[in-house]
Structure formats: structure tokens, C-alpha cells
Design a protein around this motif. Sequence first.
Motif, mmCIF file in Angstrom:
data_model
loop_
_atom_site.group_PDB
_atom_site.id
_atom_site.type_symbol
_atom_site.label_atom_id
_atom_site.label_comp_id
_atom_site.label_asym_id
_atom_site.label_seq_id
_atom_site.Cartn_x
_atom_site.Cartn_y
_atom_site.Cartn_z
ATOM 1 N N GLN B 484 0.733 -1.151 -0.150
ATOM 2 C CA GLN B 484 0.094 -0.030 -0.046
ATOM 3 C C GLN B 484 0.943 1.390 -0.072
ATOM 4 N N SER B 485 2.257 1.230 0.176
ATOM 5 C CA SER B 485 3.136 2.359 0.011
ATOM 6 C C SER B 485 2.870 2.924 -1.343
ATOM 7 N N GLN B 486 2.460 2.055 -2.281
ATOM 8 C CA GLN B 486 1.974 2.759 -3.631
ATOM 9 C C GLN B 486 0.922 2.666 -3.933
ATOM 10 N N LEU B 487 -0.178 3.402 -4.174
ATOM 11 C CA LEU B 487 -1.577 3.398 -4.547
ATOM 12 C C LEU B 487 -1.590 2.699 -6.047
ATOM 13 N N PRO B 488 -2.400 1.863 -6.383
ATOM 14 C CA PRO B 488 -2.727 1.265 -7.512
ATOM 15 C C PRO B 488 -3.127 2.307 -8.621
ATOM 16 N N THR B 489 -2.554 2.156 -9.727
ATOM 17 C CA THR B 489 -2.931 3.073 -10.577
ATOM 18 C C THR B 489 -3.545 2.574 -11.941
ATOM 19 N N THR B 490 -3.579 1.128 -11.881
ATOM 20 C CA THR B 490 -4.287 0.271 -13.168
ATOM 21 C C THR B 490 -5.185 -0.612 -12.631
ATOM 22 N N TRP B 491 -5.915 -1.196 -13.474
ATOM 23 C CA TRP B 491 -6.770 -2.503 -13.005
ATOM 24 C C TRP B 491 -5.733 -3.730 -12.692
ATOM 25 N N PHE B 492 -4.553 -3.599 -13.495
ATOM 26 C CA PHE B 492 -3.639 -4.661 -13.307
ATOM 27 C C PHE B 492 -3.073 -4.807 -12.074
ATOM 28 N N ALA B 571 -14.263 5.236 -4.034
ATOM 29 C CA ALA B 571 -14.698 5.713 -5.383
ATOM 30 C C ALA B 571 -13.221 5.909 -6.426
ATOM 31 N N TYR B 572 -12.309 5.847 -5.892
ATOM 32 C CA TYR B 572 -10.973 5.870 -6.817
ATOM 33 C C TYR B 572 -10.736 4.461 -7.325
ATOM 34 N N MET B 573 -10.924 3.528 -6.309
ATOM 35 C CA MET B 573 -10.678 2.060 -6.769
ATOM 36 C C MET B 573 -11.719 1.436 -7.685
ATOM 37 N N ASN B 574 -13.200 2.072 -7.486
ATOM 38 C CA ASN B 574 -14.356 1.844 -8.501
ATOM 39 C C ASN B 574 -13.861 2.139 -9.791
ATOM 40 N N ASN B 575 -13.186 3.388 -9.885
ATOM 41 C CA ASN B 575 -12.727 3.633 -11.118
ATOM 42 C C ASN B 575 -11.536 2.702 -12.038
ATOM 43 N N LEU B 576 -10.708 2.412 -10.999
ATOM 44 C CA LEU B 576 -9.739 1.471 -11.666
ATOM 45 C C LEU B 576 -10.475 -0.086 -11.919
ATOM 46 N N ILE B 577 -11.435 -0.540 -11.260
ATOM 47 C CA ILE B 577 -12.106 -1.659 -11.462
ATOM 48 C C ILE B 577 -12.967 -1.504 -12.726
ATOM 49 N N ILE B 586 -13.557 -8.997 -13.031
ATOM 50 C CA ILE B 586 -13.988 -8.489 -11.716
ATOM 51 C C ILE B 586 -14.310 -9.483 -10.923
ATOM 52 N N ILE B 587 -15.172 -10.559 -11.527
ATOM 53 C CA ILE B 587 -15.701 -11.648 -10.502
ATOM 54 C C ILE B 587 -14.701 -12.507 -10.226
ATOM 55 N N LEU B 588 -13.864 -12.671 -11.093
ATOM 56 C CA LEU B 588 -12.793 -13.799 -10.891
ATOM 57 C C LEU B 588 -11.796 -13.374 -9.783
ATOM 58 N N VAL B 589 -11.450 -11.888 -9.793
ATOM 59 C CA VAL B 589 -10.243 -11.421 -8.971
ATOM 60 C C VAL B 589 -10.947 -10.888 -7.510
ATOM 61 N N ILE B 590 -12.020 -10.416 -7.681
ATOM 62 C CA ILE B 590 -12.710 -9.679 -6.388
ATOM 63 C C ILE B 590 -13.602 -10.714 -5.803
ATOM 64 N N ALA B 591 -14.278 -11.522 -6.441
ATOM 65 C CA ALA B 591 -15.117 -12.481 -5.993
ATOM 66 C C ALA B 591 -14.494 -13.845 -5.510
ATOM 67 N N VAL B 592 -14.082 -14.485 -6.660
ATOM 68 C CA VAL B 592 -13.822 -15.888 -6.503
ATOM 69 C C VAL B 592 -12.374 -16.122 -5.654
ATOM 70 N N SER B 669 -19.707 -12.200 -5.520
ATOM 71 C CA SER B 669 -20.280 -12.054 -6.957
ATOM 72 C C SER B 669 -21.577 -11.209 -6.793
ATOM 73 N N ILE B 670 -22.623 -11.410 -5.844
ATOM 74 C CA ILE B 670 -23.765 -10.685 -5.971
ATOM 75 C C ILE B 670 -23.265 -9.463 -5.662
ATOM 76 N N THR B 671 -22.488 -9.216 -4.461
ATOM 77 C CA THR B 671 -22.086 -7.957 -4.117
ATOM 78 C C THR B 671 -21.436 -7.023 -5.409
ATOM 79 N N VAL B 672 -20.692 -7.644 -6.115
ATOM 80 C CA VAL B 672 -19.991 -7.036 -7.218
ATOM 81 C C VAL B 672 -21.255 -6.673 -8.105
ATOM 82 N N LEU B 673 -21.996 -7.607 -8.412
ATOM 83 C CA LEU B 673 -23.083 -7.302 -9.372
ATOM 84 C C LEU B 673 -23.901 -6.313 -9.050
ATOM 85 N N LEU B 674 -24.409 -6.265 -7.744
ATOM 86 C CA LEU B 674 -25.247 -5.291 -7.255
ATOM 87 C C LEU B 674 -24.836 -3.893 -7.205
#
Lengths: 255, 748
Positions: B484-492, B571-577, B586-592, B669-674
Amino acid sequence: MIHVRNLTKRYNELSSDGFLALAGISFDAMPGQIYGLLGPNGAGKTTALRILSTVLKPTGGTAIVNGFEVSKTPEQVRRQIGFVSTNTAIYDRMTAWEMVQFFGGLYQMDPEILQIRMENLFSKFQMNDIRNMLCSKMSTGMKQKVSIARAIIHDPPVLIFDEATSGLDILVAREVLGTVEQLTDQGKCVIFSSHIMSEVRRLCDRIAIMNHGKILAEGTIDELINAFEEPDIEELFYRLISDSEQSLQIQQSTS
Amino acid sequence: MSWANVKLIFMRETRDQLRDRRTLFTIAIMPLLLYPLMGMAMLQMAQFTREHPTRIWLIGADSLPESPALIVDRQLDPKWVGKERGDLLELVFSKEGDRKFHELLDTFREKQSVEGSADLVNQLVDRQMKSRGIDLAVVITPKQISTDGKAIDGHSINMFHNSANDKSKIAADRLYRILNNWKAAVGDQRLKERNISPSVVHSISIRAADVAAKSKKQAATWSKILPFIVIIWSLTGAFYPAIDLCAGEKERGTFETLLSSPAGRNDIAIGKLLTVMSFSMVTSLLNLLSMAFTGLFVMSRLGGVMGVSSAAIGAPPASALLWLMLALIPISALFSAVALAAAAFARSSKEGQYYLIPLMMISMPLMMVPMLPASQLDFGTSLIPVSGLMLLLRGLIEGQYREVLPYLAPVSMVTLTCCYLAIRWVVYQFNSESVLFRASEKFGVGTWVQHVMRERESLPTVGSACLLGLLILVLQFFIRLAVQSQLPTTWFDIVKITLIVLISTTAVPAILMAMITTRNPLGSLRLRLCSVPTGCAAVLAAICLHPMVTWFTALVMYIYPPASDLGHMGAYMNNLIDQAPGLWAIILVIAVSPAIFEELAYRGFVLSGLEGMRNKWQAILLTSLFFGLAHAAIQQSIVTFLVGAILGVIAVETKSLIPCMLYHATHNSITVLLSRVDTSVVEGSPVLPWLLYSSDGTAYQYSTLAGVIMTIAGVALLAWFFRNPAVGSDQTSDSPIPNLQPAARARA
């Protein structure tokens, strides 16, 4: 008076190193009888006596003390017994009188009866000189006297002595043994554990020789000596324990 | 329980403690001596802490206007000094022929307009200040100089102070206020010279007034000190008696004597608890009284020595003592019970101290939270043990009854629940043979590792399960700190960080521990197949219980509103997502992926080990606690605790990790979809308009009716798991291990 059937105790049963301290022992002890439990250190004597005094709960089997089952009615069992062991020390910051009075109170004795009984016991054990002495300042012998007075203050029908003479000098030990004999003469049932053969020979009406949580032999001393054709109790004890150790080693090497 | 026996034990233990010099010293003698001695030391020290005069070097003071004069007879004019102590400001003037002063002045004049010259000037002044023993240097320069050498258009006054030196800072603050007073007078005079009324400039006057009554001000001061004193000493007062009455008795061999008496375990536990509680309360009260009296005495004496107003503190209000004494009862009961339970586990007094020090460390943050200036009593803080009570006490002492009394019920509920649980723990400890008769053993890391390797069990032990739970927390702390010393700047970046954290801190430790410390790694991780109906039921349960979890999340967010920076970060993370190649990613990385890796660790290894505690509910709740703590934000921790408990139930009843992974992945997955569903999707679906609604057309929520029906269905599905325990056990004959009864676990 005491009926033990298949009594089992496993310490730390949830772990693989859970130790089987008692592997289903059975014996009976009657009023006016001194029943001796003999065995080397770790044989299971203390565990058996702790279960009889309800300090520990058995993992299996039953033990009935003066009509009460140790697992089901431990409070009733505790009222039937007096327990003296190397592990039952007395409170350093209490006087002899306070100590005995406190335990009399826990047995919910009538204050007047308690007072009379304490006077009698202190006279009988010649403890009046140390009545107001803090236990921390007493000699080992004095402490053992207080401990016995504490255990018999409620005049229990069953007495349990677990290596009660351990660490005592010969004079005090003789006094303790004399007390045990007197108590038996009063019709009390005494369970006496020791690994001092001379004490066992002098006191015990029946004995059980234990090792690794099992009773190897049980009966009167004469019965056992005759049955195993050994000259005396020491030799009998040595033979039974040696055989038991050898068979255990064979078992371990084959398993 | 026999109250006669409880009373006898209480009386005996109290007498015993009163005869123990060490306890008596800690409980009574120390507080009675400590504060007076500290007070005397403070009075002695006061003479050394008098305010010393500060030396102010005035450079260029001769160019100052004569009227209104700042300096009269080489002293600051008392008119401008006002409430400041002018006698503590010693003015030092530059002497005629002071070459260095002129050089300095010239340098300053030359360099003041040159960019980057400030450091050079600072260094010059600092050197001069040190060599002359000066605390504050003041350089006065006319803005313009007329041909006859007089200042035109006023002066610039530059103050040079050393912020690393307290004396220098104090001198600067004092002189700054004095100069402001003088500056206002100069301005007024100039206006008058131009026939302008000063009121033209001073049309707005600002005055601050403190409306608090003197008693309220005193109460406010005490309200911050007294609850802390009472609570910290009630914990400290419980400490030593608890160790002596449990670990000390074990050490002295008297514990077994008592256990063989007719007194029941509960009688003994409660008798001892009452004793510890009494000593805790007495310690707290003695400290409170001793501190209050000493404080008042010292303040009155210091007032004479240092000119400090004792009225600023004064005597604590009588009502404060009443509230403190009322609060002391439950707080002492809580700390006494926790201390006694911890001490019961110890085999010796020394070991008891080791256990109780962490207890102090855990309690301290709870006590410190109410001391923070921004902390206030609201519904969220009222639910925090100890902190809520301290905030309530603070409000009551300050007399803010209307503000704090609405929270009396939640604070009382939380405090009494904690007391109840702590007392239950004490009783449990006193009824537990494994606690009372723990064998004495020496612990060493080497011997422990050898033991673990040599005598591995089929399933994890309770100890190794707890170790993994704690290990994950520690690893997550450091790995998060690193990533976390470096903020993520891309989806990757999000993919990388999520997978690194999950794999390195959660999955790998769990798999390694299962392989190293157990004989049956697959069974330890609960990796066995489940039946198709079980898997389907898990997915359905996740769908049906999602509204309930969502509502619970909203409730938690209401009670503990997230900090605004968390919202910005979200909000910043949602933009990257949104940069993800597709919803599947998204579902594979954040949900599964969390569902797989977290389940391996928590419902796999940790729960398998904790089931060794015999009580499955304790195992489920403790696993959920570890699971919840592994999530950084408190709001998330509370919600994941609930989800963890549901997953725990499914894991214990199905004996397989597959349904847990399915539930977890479906829930995520439902949380992501909702969060990504929009009006077109809802309106295009035959079911969603009945299920979801949106008040603003963007954020969709479950409709009440649909949510309630789904929750009932979800609970019914959980009940189905109970009625069909081990529904997966018939599927694989070669499955690693069935869920064994505790006694059998050891032999498996």
C-alpha cells in the motif's frame, strides 16, 4: 463403602499425547479397612485418589463412595471424605485454628459442634500450642497435623491419604500412621497410597499394586505373597513392576 | 451454588490478601504514598521550573517612531505589554560600534530581496544569537528611508526564533502579541493624523468570551482525568490479587485442598471473583481519593509558587464521585473476571504476570480512545466496551445528562454483557481440569517445532489453528504496509495486489501449516467433495441471505460511519475496477479468488483445528473472529464476522470446504453485481424490478418484502444443513477424513 469399577482417566484427551493415567481399574474397600494402593511414580495412584475425592472427573467407569457416585453427585461425595495428600497444602497466611475452622464452615457444621470438635482435635493432636500460629511459621510435622485435622473435622466415613508421610521425619510419620490406625479402629474406610513398603505392611488390610494405570494384583498381602510365591511384599512389588515394564516394552516394540 | 460457601471463601480470601504485605502494599500503601510523594516532588521541582527571563535582541530599534513609542526607558512600554509578563522579556540593544550587528543588518538589508538568501540570513542570525546568548532576534528595518535618514511608510519587523528551543518560542509568542497591540496603536494614530476615525478601520471587533461556569470548567477538566484513573486502577488493582488467588494458590499447593472441600467450583470461582473485585474497587477508590487530595493541595501550593490558578481545576464535583462509584462496580467486575480467568490458566505467579500484561495492553487502547479530543458518545462508541462507559462517565461528570443518557441503555447492555461473559469464562476456567491441572512443561521454540514435526496429528490442534489465525494477521499487516506504499493506478495493479495479499498471507501459510503440522493435509483443509444438492444449497443460501447481509452492512455503516477518506478511496478503486477487461475478470479477482484462498485458511485449517475445542459454536465464532479481524476496516470486520459465522455453520455441517467456497464466491459475486447493476438491466429483467428498487436510479437496494422472504428461505436452507449433517460424506469413499468426534481425533 468404596466401589470402583473400570475407572478410566485420560489426560488431555483431545491431543495425540493424551496420557492414559487409569486404564479401567476396579476394587472395593470396606469400612474399618485400610486399602493400600501401591505403585511407582506415575502408576496412577494419585489420579485414582483425585477421582475418588472428585478433584478430577473420570473419563470412564464408576466410583461409588459411601453410596454416592463421584461423577453424578460430587458435592455429596466430598462430604463423605477427608482427603490428605502431598498436593493438599495448608494456607500459609492462616493460623491452625482459622484453617480448621474455615473447612468446618465449608462443611456447614453447626458452630457449636464445630467448636467442640475443634477443641477435641486440637487436644488430641497436641496442637493447642500452635493454635494461633500462622501456618507459614510451622514445621512440616505441625503442618501435616493441621492438614489431617482439617480433613477429619467433619468426621467423614471415608479417608483418603495420598502419600501422606512423604517428606516427614520418622517421628511425625509414625504419628500419622498411628492416627490412620485410630481412624480405622473407629470404623472408617481408609484408602492409603504409598510406595513405602514398611508402612503398607504395617497398615493395609488389602492392597492393589498398580503400574501404568492398571492394577497388576489385588488382595491381602498374604494372599498375594502366596499366590506369586514371593518371600515378602518388596520382592512381590519388584517382580510385578518389572514384569509390567517388560511387557510394555515388548508391546511398544511390536506396535 | 452455596452462598454460605461463597461468603466463607470471600472472607477467607480477603483476610488472606490483607495479610499479604505485597498485595497490601500495591493495593493500599502505594496509592496512599505515591501521590503525596509525587506532589512533594512536584513542589520541589517547581522552584526549578520557574519561568526565566528571555533575552530579546533588538536590531534597528533606533529607527522606530517616537510616538507611539514601543520602547520607553529601554523597556517595552507597559501599555502594549498588557497581560503579558513584561518583566520576563529582557531587551538587549545593539551597542554603538557593534561591528557585527551592522554587518548583519547590512547583510539582511541587501539579501532580503534576493531569492534564496533567507537561509544565509537565518544562519547568520542563529550564529549571532548563540554567541550572544539571545533567545529571540528582532530586526527592524524602515520600509523607505528619507534623505534626512528618517523612516517613511513604516517598518518591517522580522522576528528570528529557534523553534527547537522552548524559551525562544515562548519569547516569540509573547513579543508577537505585544507588537500587535503596538501596531494597532500606530495604525490608529496615523488615521487620526489624516483625520480619519479609527472606527472606519475597526468597524468589526471580535471578542471571544467563555460562557462556561467555573464549576462546569472544573468538571470538564475532571471528566477527562477521573474516569481514566478509576478504570486503569481498577484493572491494576485486580491484577495482583487475581494472580495470588489462582496461580499463587496453585504454586503453594492449597488449590487442591480447596477443590476437595464441599465448596463447588462455582462457589470457589465466585468467592475469589468477589475478593478480586473488592480489591480492585478499593484500589481504584484509594487512588482516586489520594490523587484528588494531593492534586488539590499541590495546585494550591503551586498557585503560590508559580502563579498558577488552582481555580482552573478546583475540587471535583460531588456528583462525579457518585457516577464514578456507580461505574466502578461493573468495570471492576469485568476486569476482575478477566484477570481471574487469565490467572487461573497460569501455573505460577510468574506465568500469571505474563498473561496479564497483554490484558493491560489490550485494555489500554480502549481506555485511551475516550481521551482523544474528537471522541464523543454516540451509538457506535457506546457499543465499544470500556470506551463507551468512559465516554458516558465523561458526559455525566460534565453534567450533559440530556446528551448522554440516551446511550445509558447500550452502554449498560454492552458492559453487563462483557461482565457476564467474563464471569462465565472464570467459572469455565474453574471447571476445566485442563486449566486447573496443567502439567508443568518448559516451552522452547526448538522443542515445540520438534514436537510438532515428530508427533503430527491427523488434524490441526487448537494451538496451531490459533497460530495460523494470528500469523495471517501479522503477515497481512506487513504485506499491506509494503504494497500500500504505492497506490494502484491501473486494473492490473489491483489484480496484482489482491492476489499477492491473498496468496502470500492467507493461502500459502494455511497450505504449508497443513502440510507441516498435520498428517492429513487434505483433511485439515477440509478438501473433500460434497454432494451436488449440498453445493446447490450453498449457492442458494448465499443468494437468499444476501439481503440480510446487505441490511446488516447498512446498519453497521450507520452505527460506525466510514471516514470520508475511505469513501474517496472507494470511489478511486471503483474507477480502476472499471478498467477491467470484463465483468468476468472482476468476478474472478474480487469475488472468486478470495473465496478460494480465504476458505482454505479459515473454514479449512483454522476451523478444523478449533473444532478440537469440542464446542462447535465456540469454534465457529472464534474462526469468524479471526476472519473478521483480517479485514482492515472495522465496518468490514463486523460484517465479515457475520458472514464467517454462516460459512462456519456450513463448513461444520457439510464437513467440506466446497460448499463454503461456493457460498463465499456467490456472496462476493452478488455484491459486485449489485454495485454495477443499472436501470436498463433492472427494467429488462422479469425478476429484478420485484427484487430491487432504487430511490435515485443509480444505487439499487433489496425491496423489503423480497428481502424478508429471501432471508427466511436462507435461514431454512441453513436449517437444512443442520438436518442433513455430513451430506457430502457419502460421496467419496477415499475422502481424506470424516469429521471425527474429539476423542477420536487424537487416534485418527
